[in-house]
Design an enzyme around this catalytic site. Structure first.
Site, short mmCIF file in Angstrom:
data_model
loop_
_atom_site.label_atom_id
_atom_site.label_comp_id
_atom_site.label_asym_id
_atom_site.label_seq_id
_atom_site.Cartn_x
_atom_site.Cartn_y
_atom_site.Cartn_z
N ASP A 10 -7.92 3.62 5.48
CA ASP A 10 -7.43 4.43 4.36
C ASP A 10 -7.99 5.84 4.50
O ASP A 10 -9.19 6.05 4.34
CB ASP A 10 -7.87 3.81 3.03
CG ASP A 10 -7.16 4.43 1.84
OD1 ASP A 10 -6.36 5.36 2.05
OD2 ASP A 10 -7.42 3.99 0.70
N ASP A 106 -0.73 7.60 5.21
CA ASP A 106 -2.17 7.75 5.38
C ASP A 106 -2.95 6.44 5.36
O ASP A 106 -4.17 6.44 5.18
CB ASP A 106 -2.73 8.69 4.30
CG ASP A 106 -2.53 8.13 2.90
OD1 ASP A 106 -1.75 7.18 2.74
OD2 ASP A 106 -3.16 8.67 1.96
N GLU A 107 -2.26 5.32 5.55
CA GLU A 107 -3.01 4.06 5.59
C GLU A 107 -2.27 3.02 6.43
O GLU A 107 -1.05 3.08 6.60
CB GLU A 107 -3.24 3.52 4.18
CG GLU A 107 -1.98 3.16 3.44
CD GLU A 107 -2.25 2.50 2.09
OE1 GLU A 107 -3.08 1.57 2.04
OE2 GLU A 107 -1.62 2.91 1.11
#
Length: 413
Positions: A10, A106-107
């Site tokens: 994350d 973004d993860e």
């Protein structure tokens, strides 16, 4: 299943971190990525940890954030910059294994089970975290667990730059005392329903009567109860992110709108955006839905499932507008949205003739006759229908977190 080792990566305050990496003068300062501060839609998309220390948070309205901390630096989003950083981040993850499942820009999840036969999981996680920081100047948190739910939960426990191991034997002490709203996958409405069943903590959910949970909450309740007990058999699937179920967009209006012609024009604009996204992904679907939010924050949705699939703006707009006029009572609106759902690849779909598309098929008839003659003479392989090249679409910034998937598609080719 029990022997798997899953990472959840994350990225910390991703957009803000990318901006601070791009411009080192912003490091250590309270910055926020935001929409238009002059309109009501201006909200904080994300902010740096320095801004969070002053009480700024995602979804806060810009004017409220500036009132709370006047020195807050506001930056407009730079989507191409974030897309490039995301691509570089996933390239680093894929240098370890192909079992990388992007979840958003973004993860993502990484199955490192085979790697842990040679190296300790903590060593691998530390190396990934250090590489993302040294090579991209981007911080991240990593959760390590035997399944995706626990890995996701673990990555939220230490931010920024945390590495957390969460085992099934730890959940009673680490998770069960927390309120259910803190559990990944539970929102306000689900938490309220659970509270009505006197289920207020994750432990309450884990130990509740299974029959009661199933009766009151259905299959989703049973799934959430399993997660509360640390059970999750979902595999890390690199292809699952391409399983788009719906394509939609919405807009918050600068004023509470009641003018029918203005609303019709706005629905047309939204329909065109949805059509552009469907075209870019070569998708079509039979279900058209609209969403509205009134000035007193009442949310409503209406949908219609058609005999034929739709992907063209005029078809989407026609059905969306019919839905709207059938159900709107004239109340002032602050948000409207349009969605096409149950989508699939257009090439895999058949279409029934209707009053709206028969002329299009009629125009093709002479071409089809010619193709049949050529195939009869030279064989069926002589001709193939053209294939469109899928396009990346930045028409609407709100869809950006899905548009970045084009990069992952290119990685596989």
């Amino acid at each position: 299943m029990a022997s798997r080792v899953i990472f959840h990566i994350d990225m910390n305050s991703f957009y803000a971190s990318v901006e601070q990496s791009h411009n080192p003068e912003l490091k250590g300062k309270a910055i926020a990525i935001a929409g238009n501060p002059k309109e009501r839609r201006g909200i904080i998309v994300t902010c740096s940890y320095e801004a969070r220390a002053h009480g700024i948070y995602t979804t806060m309205q810009v004017h409220e954030a500036k009132r709370k901390y006047p020195e807050l630096l506001l930056l407009p989003p730079n989507f191409e910059r974030y897309r490039a950083a995301s691509k570089a981040m996933f390239e680093i993850l894929r240098s370890y294994t192909d079992l990388v499942e992007p979840v958003s820009i973004d993860e993502g999840y990484v199955d490192v089970t085979e790697l842990t036969e040679q190296r300790h999981a903590l060593e691998i996680a530390d190396e990934i975290q250090r590489r993302l920081l040294s090579e991209l100047d981007l911080p991240c948190s990593i959760g390590i667990a035997p399944n995706k739910f626990l890995a996701k939960t673990a990555s939220d426990m230490k931010k920024p730059m945390g590495i957390t191991v969460l085992r099934k034997r730890d959940i009673q002490a680490m998770l069960w005392p927390k309120p259910v709203i803190d559990m990944h996958g539970i929102g306000d409405s689900t938490a309220a329903r659970l509270k009505g069943l006197k289920i207020e903590t994750i432990g309450d959910l884990a130990t509740a009567n299974e029959g009661l949970v199933k009766e009151k909450m259905g299959k989703n309740g049973i799934r959430l109860q399993a997660r509360a007990n640390g059970l999750d058999d979902r595999l890390v699937d690199p292809d699952s992110i391409y399983d788009t179920k719906s394509v939609g967009t919405s807009t918050t209006l600068p004023i509470d709108e009641t003018d029918e012609q203005n609303l019709k024009a706005l629905f047309r604009q939204l329909s065109e955006k949805v059509a552009n996204r469907l075209e870019a992904k070569e998708l079509a679907g039979p279900t058209v839905s609209i969403q509205t939010r009134s000035s007193d924050w009442k949310n409503r949705s209406r949908s219609v499932t058609l005999n034929n699939t739709v992907w063209k703006a005029e078809d989407i707009h026609r059905n969306a507008w019919q839905l709207f006029t059938r159900h709107w009572n004239g109340e002032p609106l602050r948000l409207i949205g349009v969605t096409v759902s149950n989508v699939a690849d257009k090439g895999d779909m058949t279409e029934q003739l209707s009053i709206f598309n028969f002329q299009e098929h009629a125009k093709e008839e002479p071409i089809l006759d010619l193709m049949a003659q050529l195939e009869s003479r030279f064989g069926k392989s002589v001709l193939t229908r053209g294939t469109k090249i899928k396009k990346t679409n930045y028409d609407s910034k709100t869809s950006f977190s899905k548009d970045f998937l084009d990069d992952h598609d290119h990685e596989r080719k």
